[in-house]
Scaffold this motif. Structure first.
Motif, mmCIF file in Angstrom:
data_model
loop_
_atom_site.group_PDB
_atom_site.id
_atom_site.type_symbol
_atom_site.label_atom_id
_atom_site.label_comp_id
_atom_site.label_asym_id
_atom_site.label_seq_id
_atom_site.Cartn_x
_atom_site.Cartn_y
_atom_site.Cartn_z
ATOM 1 N N ASN A 5 -5.640 -11.959 -16.242
ATOM 2 C CA ASN A 5 -5.379 -10.325 -15.911
ATOM 3 C C ASN A 5 -3.935 -10.191 -16.730
ATOM 4 O OD1 ASN A 5 -3.331 -10.977 -14.255
ATOM 5 N ND2 ASN A 5 -4.422 -10.246 -12.696
ATOM 6 N N HIS A 7 -1.131 -9.667 -15.766
ATOM 7 C CA HIS A 7 -0.111 -10.794 -14.353
ATOM 8 C C HIS A 7 -0.188 -11.822 -15.001
ATOM 9 C CE1 HIS A 7 0.873 -7.282 -12.282
ATOM 10 N NE2 HIS A 7 0.143 -7.170 -11.724
ATOM 11 N N ASP A 68 -8.088 4.684 -12.350
ATOM 12 C CA ASP A 68 -6.030 3.896 -12.019
ATOM 13 C C ASP A 68 -5.346 5.128 -11.677
ATOM 14 O OD1 ASP A 68 -6.571 1.462 -13.349
ATOM 15 O OD2 ASP A 68 -7.034 2.863 -15.678
ATOM 16 N N GLN A 70 -0.982 5.437 -9.477
ATOM 17 C CA GLN A 70 -0.333 4.980 -9.417
ATOM 18 C C GLN A 70 1.010 5.892 -8.168
ATOM 19 O OE1 GLN A 70 2.169 4.695 -12.654
ATOM 20 N NE2 GLN A 70 3.309 5.881 -13.334
ATOM 21 N N PHE A 83 -1.923 1.194 0.048
ATOM 22 C CA PHE A 83 -2.670 0.429 -0.844
ATOM 23 C C PHE A 83 -3.483 0.392 -0.537
ATOM 24 C CE2 PHE A 83 -2.872 -4.193 -1.422
ATOM 25 C CZ PHE A 83 -2.893 -4.473 -2.676
ATOM 26 N N PRO A 169 1.395 -6.332 -3.435
ATOM 27 C CA PRO A 169 1.977 -7.575 -4.375
ATOM 28 C C PRO A 169 3.637 -7.656 -4.521
ATOM 29 C CG PRO A 169 0.869 -5.035 -5.219
ATOM 30 C CD PRO A 169 1.185 -5.014 -3.818
ATOM 31 N N LEU A 172 7.295 -6.426 -6.199
ATOM 32 C CA LEU A 172 6.738 -4.989 -6.147
ATOM 33 C C LEU A 172 8.143 -4.707 -7.295
ATOM 34 C CD1 LEU A 172 6.264 -3.483 -2.862
ATOM 35 C CD2 LEU A 172 5.305 -3.387 -5.087
ATOM 36 N N LEU A 191 3.504 1.515 -7.741
ATOM 37 C CA LEU A 191 2.590 0.422 -7.085
ATOM 38 C C LEU A 191 1.458 0.815 -7.519
ATOM 39 C CD1 LEU A 191 1.827 -1.193 -5.696
ATOM 40 C CD2 LEU A 191 1.107 0.435 -3.387
ATOM 41 N N ARG A 192 0.632 -0.041 -9.145
ATOM 42 C CA ARG A 192 -0.652 0.614 -9.379
ATOM 43 C C ARG A 192 -1.628 0.722 -8.447
ATOM 44 N NH1 ARG A 192 -2.473 -1.715 -13.327
ATOM 45 N NH2 ARG A 192 -1.913 -3.560 -12.766
ATOM 46 N N ASP A 195 -3.578 -2.631 -9.097
ATOM 47 C CA ASP A 195 -3.228 -3.719 -8.087
ATOM 48 C C ASP A 195 -3.569 -4.148 -7.222
ATOM 49 O OD1 ASP A 195 -0.630 -4.244 -9.279
ATOM 50 O OD2 ASP A 195 0.558 -2.489 -8.933
ATOM 51 N N GLU A 198 -7.016 -5.804 -8.785
ATOM 52 C CA GLU A 198 -6.796 -7.421 -9.013
ATOM 53 C C GLU A 198 -6.718 -7.743 -7.708
ATOM 54 O OE1 GLU A 198 -3.416 -6.577 -11.465
ATOM 55 O OE2 GLU A 198 -4.349 -6.084 -13.280
ATOM 56 N N SER A 199 -6.253 -7.715 -6.588
ATOM 57 C CA SER A 199 -5.410 -8.723 -5.219
ATOM 58 C C SER A 199 -7.233 -8.644 -4.753
ATOM 59 C CB SER A 199 -5.145 -7.180 -4.082
ATOM 60 O OG SER A 199 -4.549 -7.653 -3.062
#
Length: 275
Positions: A5, A7, A68, A70, A83, A169, A172, A191-192, A195, A198-199
């Motif tokens: 990804n 990251h 998406d 944020q 989140f 995440p 941050l 914060l997206r 995120d 993916e977590s």
């Protein structure tokens, strides 16, 4: 195969190759007035192992539906709450896709029937054609459905037990300000929504990798009445027989041994010396 990804976190797809389920054993028992057929099937179908993996390439549709978004805030409580909402949405989409893949994998399972160990009372058994067709057909299918039913319970429990960590995440990051904008105060953390995806996706990959090696076992039993016919003139021998209706023609099949192998033959082919 491996993806990364943004990251740099790797996602691995490990391919496990195995055979489909196999008809392992067939046991024929003649007890009192019944003939009982017992079959067992087992195997580790590759379709299930693949379905339980969570490779990114199979989840593009779910990721697109996730979308998406944020948020920027210096309030950690607000960030955690948002989140959790996103993570719950991601979990639902991932599990929905996984359940669909598992359903397709279970529906694709088949049974090989060409190498079964068939026994009658401990001796090798070679069934007549009509009995063989029943064993490798309806009876093997019943055993396969039994195995699938047990697998469904196990897989549903694996799905129910999935609990994403829900951790924010780390670390941050703050949003990058425009070069011409001077901030008089800390703008907060960025914060997206991605995120959260993916977590949860990473947690799902780890959780379901523990359930990939699924070995299925199933069984089925069918009994048929056995009669007794006396043969000879005058009658001197009592022979157990299996009655078969062959498209309106009544047939009597009796157990016997040919070339050291147990089987059934038409009663009309018997001679007194063979009984």
């Amino acid at each position: 195969l491996c993806w990364q990804n943004h990251h740099g976190t790797p996602f691995f797809l490990c391919l496990t190759i195995s055979h489909v389920m196999e008809l392992a054993q067939v046991a024929v028992n003649l007890v009192n007035d019944q003939m009982t057929l017992s079959v067992t099937v087992s195997g580790s179908p590759p379709e299930l192992a693949l379905a339980l993996q969570v490779p990114m390439g199979h989840y593009f549709g779910a990721r697109s539906a996730f979308g998406d978004d944020q948020i920027v805030s210096d309030d950690m409580g607000v960030l955690r709450q948002r989140f959790q909402v996103w993570a719950l949405e991601a979990k639902g989409l991932i599990l929905q896709e996984l359940a669909s893949r598992l359903e397709s994998a279970l529906a694709a399972i088949s049974v090989r029937t060409d190498s079964a160990d068939m026994r009658m009372g401990g001796d090798r058994f070679n069934p007549p054609q009509f009995l063989l067709e029943f064993i490798v057909g309806p009876l093997a299918q019943n055993a396969m459905h039994d195995a699938i039913g047990v697998a469904q319970v196990t897989l549903q429990e694996a799905i129910r037990s999935f609990r994403p960590s829900g951790a924010l995440p780390h670390p941050l990051h703050s949003p990058s300000p425009h070069p011409q904008v001077k901030c008089n105060r800390f703008p907060g953390y960025l914060l997206r929504k991605g995120d959260a995806w993916e977590s949860v996706f990473r947690d799902a990959s780890e959780h379901f990798s523990q359930h990939q090696h699924v070995t299925l076992h199933g069984s089925a039993v069918q009994s048929f009445p056995i009669g007794v016919v006396k043969i000879g003139n005058p009658p001197t021998h009592a022979v157990p027989v299996l009655l078969r209706d062959n498209e309106g023609t009544r047939e009597l099949w009796a157990p016997c041994v040919k070339d050291g192998v147990s089987t059934f033959d038409l009663l009309e082919n018997f001679h007194p010396s063979e009984v």
